[in-house]
Design an enzyme around this catalytic site. Structure first.
Site, PDB file in Angstrom:
ATOM      1  N   HIS A  55       0.757  -1.232   0.133  1.00 14.31           N
ATOM      2  CA  HIS A  55       0.038   0.147   0.067  1.00 14.31           C
ATOM      3  C   HIS A  55       1.114   1.092  -0.024  1.00 14.31           C
ATOM      4  O   HIS A  55       1.816   1.220   0.904  1.00 14.31           O
ATOM      5  CB  HIS A  55      -0.792  -0.133   1.359  1.00 14.31           C
ATOM      6  CG  HIS A  55      -1.747   1.356   1.461  1.00 14.31           C
ATOM      7  ND1 HIS A  55      -2.839   1.413   0.986  1.00 14.31           N
ATOM      8  CD2 HIS A  55      -1.439   2.436   2.168  1.00 14.31           C
ATOM      9  CE1 HIS A  55      -3.305   2.718   1.218  1.00 14.31           C
ATOM     10  NE2 HIS A  55      -2.158   3.224   2.134  1.00 14.31           N
ATOM     11  N   CYS A 123      -5.346   2.245  -4.119  1.00  9.64           N
ATOM     12  CA  CYS A 123      -4.374   3.395  -3.454  1.00  9.64           C
ATOM     13  C   CYS A 123      -3.055   3.787  -4.359  1.00  9.64           C
ATOM     14  O   CYS A 123      -2.525   5.060  -4.758  1.00  9.64           O
ATOM     15  CB  CYS A 123      -3.661   3.107  -2.166  1.00  9.64           C
ATOM     16  SG  CYS A 123      -2.838   1.433  -2.155  1.00  9.64           S
TER      17      CYS A 123
END
Length: 641
Positions: A55, A123
Site C-alpha cells: 500500500h 491506492c
C-alpha cells in the site's frame, strides 16, 4: 517547493514474501493469499485473504495523502496502515501547497469510495496519478505491476472473479471452486486496504468501475498509455460540453463491455487537475475526442460523440491484441462436442478391509522411527471415518483441517518407511479423498496440508512406469482425480517447470505400457489435463485474455499422445480418450501455428489417426463406435496438416 516521498506499507507484515511462491508458483513480494476453514456452530465455511501487500501514500508539505475511503490527508505516519516499510524519494515538486489542495479537492469527485477496487483502481492508482501531478514522474514499477504479476499466475486468475464480486454493484455472482472460498475474509482485507468496509451492494445494474482508469495530468496519462499494450483515451469536458455528456456514459459502457487484459480505457477530464495540459500534449482541439494507442504509439482518433465509430475502433484494437484463432472459423462438431467434465475414478472399496491390509504393511515396516501404533490409530479412527463420510456424502467438516494436517505428516513418513509395492492402499485412500470438493478446497488452502501428498506423488514419479503395478495404477487414478480440481492440480502438478517435467515424463512412460489397465488410467489423466488446459484456453479466447504460454509440456504431451495412438491397436476406449486428449490440447492452442501444426505434420498424425479407422487399426475391424470415428476424422482431417 517541497520534497515528495512515497510511503510504502507492508500490510501483510512479511507474510507476502513467505507465502506467494507456494501459492502462485512465483515469488511475488506484494501478494499474500491464505485460505482457512472457518467453523461456526458446526458448519464450515471458507475464508480467504488476498491483499495488495504494498500500500502506498504520498507525503508532501508535511501531509500524508492516500486513497481508500475517498482521499484522506493526515500527518505523516499517523494513518491506520502503521509504520511504512519503505520511504522512496520521488524528487521535489514546484507545485505550491495551495494549488495542491485545490487539485485534491477536484480529485475527491473522482477518487470516491465506490470506485475503489483492490486490483484495478486502488491506492497505488491514486499515488501514481498524484506523483505525476507533483513531479511528472511515476511510482516504481515493482508497485505498479503487482496486480498484473499476481493475475498472470494460475492462482491469481482463479481468484479474480471473487475479487471482482466484492466490488460488483448488485448481487454477487457465483465463482468456481477455490476462488469461491475466498470472499468472506477478502472483504475484511479490502477494508484494511481501503480504510473502511467496501461499499454495500447497490441495486444498480452496472458492474465494476475499475475497467475505466482516470488520468488528471500528462505524466499519469503517459504512464497509463505505456503500461498497457493498447489504450483507448477519452478526452472530455462534461461540465461544459453537451456531446461529452453523451460520449462519457457510452465510453464507460465500452470499458465494461470490452474489458480485456492489456487494454486500458482512460478518461481525461479537461476541467480536472492538469487535464488540459494532458490534452494539449496530444494535440486535442475538440471534445469529446477518443484517441487509440498501441504499444505506446497513437494509431487512431475519433472526434465527436460518434459512438458506433468509437466502438469500432475499440474492436480494431482488440482484434490487433487478440486476433481470432483460425480454429474458431472451422466447423468441428465432434471436437466442439467433447465434454470437458473430468473422468473420475470414484469406486470406493471396503475401507476396513483395505485398512487391515495396510496395517499389516505398517506392522512389518523395519523403520524404527515410524510410530506404528499412532499412525494406525490415525488412519483407522480418523482417516477411514473421514473417507466413509466422503463415500456417503455426509462429510462433517469440523475436524477436517486437523485430520488432513496429521494425515499429511503421516503420509510423508510412510512414504519414507514403506516400499512402493506396499503404498498402494495409502495412494488409494488419497484417491477417494479427492472425490470430495470440500476436502480438495481444504487441501488447496495451505501447503502444509499437501506436503504428504506431494511426497507420495514424487515417489510415484520417481518410480515411473516400472513401479509395482498396484502402486502405479492407484497413483494414476489418484492423479486423474487430482487433475479434476484445477487449483489443486496447478498447485501440486503444474506450478513449476520441474513439476510439469516430472509429470509429463511419468505419463509418457505409462502411455506406452503393455498393461491395458495402465494405459486406460493414463489416458484418463491426459484427458483431464487436456480438458483443464482447454477450459483455460477457451476462457482466454472468450474474455480477451492472454493465453497460457507454458507450451513446452503441451508439445511433449502431444508427441506422446500421437505415439500412444499409433501403438494402441486393441482398446477402442483408450483410443477414444487419447484422441479426445489430443484434440483438446490442439484445438484453440495459442502455439498451434508456431509449433503444434508443424509437429503434427512431422509426426504424421493424420495418417496415424486415420489408420485407427481401418481394419486392424484398433481391433479386427478398426474403431467402430460412431462418436469415436467422428472424433478421429474431425481431428485428422481438420487439425492435422
Amino acid at each position: 517547493m517541497s520534497k515528495v516521498e512515497l510511503y510504502v506499507y507492508d500490510l501483510s507484515n512479511g507474510l507476502a514474501r513467505s507465502m506467494s511462491l507456494q501459492l502462485t508458483g512465483r515469488q511475488i513480494d506484494g501478494i499474500w493469499c491464505v485460505f482457512a476453514p472457518l467453523v461456526r456452530e458446526g458448519v464450515q465455511s471458507w475464508t480467504g485473504v488476498l491483499m495488495l501487500d504494498r500500500h502506498t501514500s504520498v507525503v508532501v508539505y508535511g501531509k500524508e495523502i492516500f486513497y481508500g475511503q475517498g482521499i484522506s490527508v493526515v500527518r505523516p505516519g499517523t494513518s491506520h496502515h502503521g509504520r511504512p516499510l519503505q520511504i522512496v524519494d520521488m524528487g521535489k515538486t514546484q507545485i505550491d501547497e495551495e494549488t495542491l489542495m485545490d487539485y485534491l479537492q477536484e480529485m475527491r469527485a473522482h477518487y470516491t469510495a465506490d470506485k475503489y477496487h483492490l486490483l484495478d483502481f486502488n491506492c497505488n492508482s491514486f499515488t501514481n496519478d498524484l506523483v505525476g501531478f507533483l513531479t511528472g514522474g511515476a511510482i516504481p514499477p515493482f508497485i505498479k505491476d503487482l496486480p498484473a504479476d499476481f493475475l498472470s499466475t494460475p492462482f491469481g486468475a482463479a481468484l479474480r472473479p471473487t475479487i471482482d464480486n466484492m466490488y460488483r454493484r448488485g448481487p454477487p455472482t457465483p465463482t468456481p471452486s477455490a476462488a469461491a472460498a475466498a470472499s468472506s475474509l477478502l472483504t475484511s482485507v479490502a477494508a484494511q486496504a481501503s480504510g473502511s468496509p467496501p461499499p454495500p451492494a447497490l441495486a444498480a445494474t452496472t458492474t465494476l468501475t475499475a475497467p475505466l482508469q482516470l488520468a488528471t495530468n500528462p505524466a499519469s496519462l503517459r504512464s497509463l498509455i505505456h503500461a498497457h499494450d493498447a489504450a483507448a483515451v477519452l478526452f472530455t469536458a462534461p461540465a461544459t460540453c453537451a456531446p461529452c455528456r453523451v460520449a462519457d456514459p457510452a465510453f464507460e459502457r465500452l470499458a465494461h463491455d470490452r474489458a480485456a487484459e492489456g487494454l486500458a480505457f482512460v478518461k481525461v477530464d479537461l476541467d480536472v487537475g492538469m487535464g488540459r495540459a494532458a490534452a494539449a500534449e496530444w494535440g486535442v482541439t475538440a471534445t469529446p475526442t477518443v484517441m487509440y494507442f498501441s504499444q505506446g504509439n497513437k494509431v487512431g482518433e475519433v472526434k465527436g460523440a460518434n459512438i458506433p465509430e468509437i466502438a469500432t475502433q475499440v474492436d480494431l484494437l482488440l482484434y490487433e491484441l487478440y486476433p481470432p484463432h483460425p480454429h474458431t472459423q472451422m466447423k468441428l462438431p465432434a471436437i466442439q462436442a467433447i465434454s470437458l467434465n473430468p473422468i473420475l475414478f470414484s469406486h470406493v472399496p471396503d475401507l476396513n478391509v483395505a485398512m487391515a491390509k495396510f496395517a499389516s504393511f505398517i506392522d512389518a515396516a523395519p523403520t524404527p522411527a515410524l510410530d506404528k501404533q499412532n499412525t494406525k490409530d490415525l488412519l483407522q479412527k480418523r482417516v477411514v471415518p473421514l473417507l466413509e463420510q466422503t463415500k456417503t456424502g455426509a462429510l462433517q467438516p469440523a475436524q477436517l483441517t486437523p485430520t488432513l494436517q496429521e494425515w499429511s505428516s503421516a503420509t510423508a513418513e510412510l512414504a519414507k518407511s514403506l516400499p512402493p509395492a506396499q503404498l498402494f492402499p495409502l495412494a488409494d485412500f488419497w484417491r477417494i479423498a479427492l472425490l470430495s470438493n470440500p476436502l480438495c478446497l481444504a487441501l488447496a488452502s495451505s501447503p502444509a496440508l499437501t506436503a504428504g501428498l506431494s511426497t507420495l506423488l514424487s515417489l510415484a514419479f520417481t518410480a515411473g512406469a516400472s513401479a509395482p503395478r498396484p502402486f502405479l495404477l492407484t497413483s494414476l487414478r489418484l492423479v486423474a482425480n487430482l487433475v479434476a480440481h484445477d487449483e489443486l492440480s496447478r498447485l501440486l502438478l503444474l506450478s513449476s517447470d520441474s513439476q510439469r517435467q516430472e509429470l509429463v515424463a511419468w505419463l509418457v512412460g505409462a502411455l506406452l505400457s503393455d498393461d491395458a489397465a495402465v494405459r486406460t488410467a493414463t489416458a484418463s489423466v491426459t484427458f483431464n489435463l487436456a480438458a483443464s488446459q482447454q477450459r483455460t484456453v477457451r476462457d482466454a479466447v472468450l474474455k480477451h485474455k492472454r493465453q497460457p504460454e507454458d507450451a513446452d509440456w503441451v508439445v511433449e504431451m502431444v508427441s506422446a499422445l500421437v505415439e500412444a495412438l499409433d501403438r494402441e491397436v486393441s482398446s477402442e476406449e483408450v483410443v477414444h480418450r487419447l484422441a479426445a486428449s489430443l484434440a483438446l490440447f490442439v484445438y484453440l492452442s495459442p502455439v498451434y501455428a508456431t509449433q503444434l501444426g508443424d509437429l503434427l505434420d512431422v509426426l504424421q498424425a493424420r495418417a496415424v489417426l486415420l489408420r485407427k479407422l481401418e481394419p486392424g487399426g484398433c481391433g479386427e475391424k478398426g474403431v467402430q463406435k460412431k462418436e469415436v470415428r467422428a472424433l478421429v476424422k474431425d481431428l485428422a482431417e481438420n487439425l492435422c496438416p
